[in-house]
Design an enzyme around this catalytic site. Structure first.
Site, PDB file in Angstrom:
ATOM      1  N   HIS A 271      55.543  98.925  53.202  1.00  9.53           N
ATOM      2  CA  HIS A 271      54.330  98.505  52.489  1.00  9.53           C
ATOM      3  C   HIS A 271      54.136  99.391  51.274  1.00  9.53           C
ATOM      4  CE1 HIS A 271      51.301 101.711  53.167  1.00  9.53           C
ATOM      5  NE2 HIS A 271      51.985 101.963  54.272  1.00  9.53           N
ATOM      6  N   CYS A 272      53.504  98.814  50.241  1.00  9.58           N
ATOM      7  CA  CYS A 272      53.120  99.597  49.079  1.00  9.58           C
ATOM      8  C   CYS A 272      51.601  99.684  49.061  1.00  9.58           C
ATOM      9  CB  CYS A 272      53.668  98.978  47.796  1.00  9.58           C
ATOM     10  SG  CYS A 272      53.141  97.277  47.502  1.00  9.58           S
ATOM     11  N   ALA A 273      50.996  99.786  47.888  1.00 13.71           N
ATOM     12  CA  ALA A 273      49.554  99.986  47.826  1.00 13.71           C
ATOM     13  C   ALA A 273      48.763  98.779  48.294  1.00 13.71           C
ATOM     14  CB  ALA A 273      49.143 100.351  46.391  1.00 13.71           C
TER      15      ALA A 273
END
Length: 610
Positions: free
Chosen positions: A25-27
């Site tokens: 996952h990113c932001a």
């Protein structure tokens, strides 16, 4: 928000846990690498409460969540028994074109580090501000301790990349870490600094400084993953668990120091020099082009190819000229969202644009881009133009970034240094100009409330989506419809298996099974068409869906076709309710008194809203 339920729903609609090759996952996004894309139901995912949108880019199936993505990711990890972000074999199981695979590899390696990079970058910038203003003395132990906290990530970056690269490529994490540790081992660093001739069994070794480097360890771990696969296949089971790591270390550490290390460092230096030369030729054009294209690159996931370049520039020169220009793009799209909030008369869009703009100020632009500006088109273009203007100012000022982190209000300290004032002016121009352009140029507002009030007061008309006999809702065997629990309306016993749009509007719901459709009219009436009773059980059999969720339709456009006789043969009631699900907002819902209707006949008239 029920994160557990949301995580379960997402897993179900991406084809289950067994359909996942890897995920990170990113932001704001969950980034899945799937075994079989056809098992994932994109439309159903987008209908889930808590999912902003779904994007397919760079070989990844990306589910945009927003600020709560860490909580959802944590639940998915828990549900999948701690599987997290890797499967044996890593990227070698992936399919697709080379560019897409490279983007997926880079994003998977760097995404887990973005949060701590931002935190360390902010601290590094704040310390620079504090020493320049005299608030802290660089010779004090307080500064030394805080600087160690800020700089350790960048100094030991090869170690961190060894972990994420090993997960991506399916290599042994601890062997990868040991290889990275050898690159920055104190004795190796001392040997390099001494300038003494170095060789390995007579082979010359060109020692480099590998602290803060990016490319060498990624190349090393990639080759390690194949070497381990080969060893595990041919070494006897009784000894392979310790012989394989032995071979990995004996082969990969010298090979990295002799080949991959110098190759990676020289490549990185070349890239950094090329970037600097572009800014030397025309910093204004370079800044404008980078800022204008950045959000477009983000949409397609191509920006991940530039992230290693930014990190390498910081490692080689202690500064980077690309990242400041990208900040102009972030603030421009945020400004466009603010402009939409000020301009729109649609209360839902106003609330969405406002919240997305606030999130964008802190560097998270996905809600603003996917939820507002890109959807409305013109605001996105206004943002691109404004970004170019701000980027030109930033390029002209030779603004720099001294660390990595998502550009936003909190990360402004990482841009402190030469050209800082120009950076502040540039992002301010991008932000304000985008608001002004969006407000002046405007966009196709989903709702003009004054016009809506005028037209609804004279009666908004809903036309029959079917040809057939008219029945009261009370004759529908499903109590949910017959009791008007979902809203007022009528039913049609169809004589032709074609469903058309009852009014101009947007398809708010298009079930994958093809049995039900929702239309939100231009004046915000919500119409539900449910073909038959309990026909969801057929799982799409005998239905041919012609539209997708989010599609704009005109009255009379075909939504679906279905086989009436086949439904009857299978024992299903084909009475079709047509319901105004927000009928409680209207003072009058007038139903037709006709016995038979065609698609050109008005069946419901909505009187002035309450």
């Amino acid at each position: 928000m029920d994160f557990q339920s949301l995580a379960n729903n997402i897993l179900t609609h991406i084809g289950g846990e067994n359909n996942i090759v890897s995920f990170v996952h990113c932001a704001t996004r969950l980034r899945f690498q799937l075994k079989d894309r056809t098992k994932a139901d994109k439309e159903a995912l987008e209908e889930i409460d808590g999912v902003v949108t779904v994007v397919e880019s760079g070989g990844q199936f990306q589910v945009v969540i927003g600020n709560h993505v860490p909580e959802v990711y944590k639940e998915i990890v828990r549900i999948t028994n701690g599987r997290e972000d890797s499967a044996p074999g890593g990227s070698r199981q992936e399919k697709g074109n080379l560019a897409g695979r490279l983007v997926d590899i880079v994003s998977s390696i760097f995404t887990p580090l973005l949060g701590v990079m931002a935190g360390a970058g902010i601290l590094k910038g704040l310390l620079l501000i504090c020493t320049n203003t005299g608030w802290l003395n660089a010779k004090e132990t307080t500064y030394t301790i805080l600087y160690a906290a800020a700089d350790s990530l960048f100094y030991f970056l090869p170690l961190l990349l060894a972990v994420t690269a090993a997960k991506k490529f399916g290599a042994n994490i601890f062997v990868a870490l040991t290889i990275a540790g050898a690159l920055i081992y104190p004795t190796i660093i001392e040997l390099k600094n001494s300038g003494a001739d170095t060789s390995f069994f007579g082979i010359p070794v060109v020692l480099m400084n590998y602290t803060s480097t990016v490319i060498p360890i990624i190349l090393a771990v990639f080759v390690l993953s194949y070497l381990e696969t080969f060893c595990m296949r041919f070494i006897h089971e009784s000894v392979k668990n310790f012989i394989t790591p032995l071979i990995g270390l004996v082969v990969m550490v010298p090979l990295t120091l002799i080949v991959f290390g110098p190759l990676g460092v020289y490549t990185g230096n070349g890239i950094a020099a090329a970037i600097l030369s572009i800014f030397d030729v025309s910093p204004i054009v370079a800044g404008a082009v980078i800022a204008a294209l950045w959000q477009i690159l983000v949409i397609f996931g191509i920006h991940w190819g530039i992230v290693p370049v930014i990190l390498n520039n910081i490692a080689v020169h202690g500064k980077d000229y690309i990242k400041p220009a990208t900040a102009a793009a972030v603030f421009a799209q945020t400004g466009a969202a603010f402009g939409v909030m000020l301009k729109t008369k649609n209360k839902k869009l106003k609330a969405l644009a406002g919240s997305a703009a606030v999130t964008g100020i802190f560097g998270i632009t996905e809600p603003a881009v996917y939820g507002v500006t890109l959807r409305l088109k013109k605001p996105f273009v206004c943002g691109v133009i404004s970004a170019a203007a701000g980027g030109a100012i930033i390029g002209y000022s030779h603004s720099i970034a001294i660390a990595s982190g998502a550009p936003g209000l909190l990360t402004i300290p990482i841009f402190y240094g030469p050209g800082f004032l120009g950076f502040i002016i540039g992002i301010s121009v991008s932000f304000v100009l985008s608001i002004v352009l969006t407000y002046i140029i405007g966009f196709d507002d989903p709702v003009d409330e004054k016009q809506m009030q005028t037209e609804i007061s004279s009666g908004e008309q809903i036309y029959s989506p079917l040809q057939g006999d008219v029945l009261p809702l009370s004759e529908v065997s499903d109590k949910v419809f017959s009791s008007e629990a979902l809203g007022k309306g009528i039913a049609v016993l169809p004589t032709k298996g074609v469903v058309t749009a009852p009014a101009d509007g947007v398809v708010s719901t298009a079930f994958p099974t093809g049995h039900a459709y929702g239309i939100t009219t231009e004046h915000q009436a919500d119409i539900l068409i449910h073909i038959g009773v309990d026909t969801v059980k057929l799982e799409g059999k005998h239905f041919d869906r012609k539209v997708v969720q989010g599609q704009t339709v005109k009255r009379g456009d075909i939504l679906a076709e279905f086989d009436i006789e086949a439904l009857k043969t299978e024992g299903f009631d084909v009475k079709t309710p047509i319901v105004v699900t927000n009928s409680d907002l209207y003072s009058g819902v007038i139903l037709t008194d006709q016995k038979q209707v065609n698609p050109e006949d008005c069946i419901i008239t909505l009187r002035s809203s309450k």
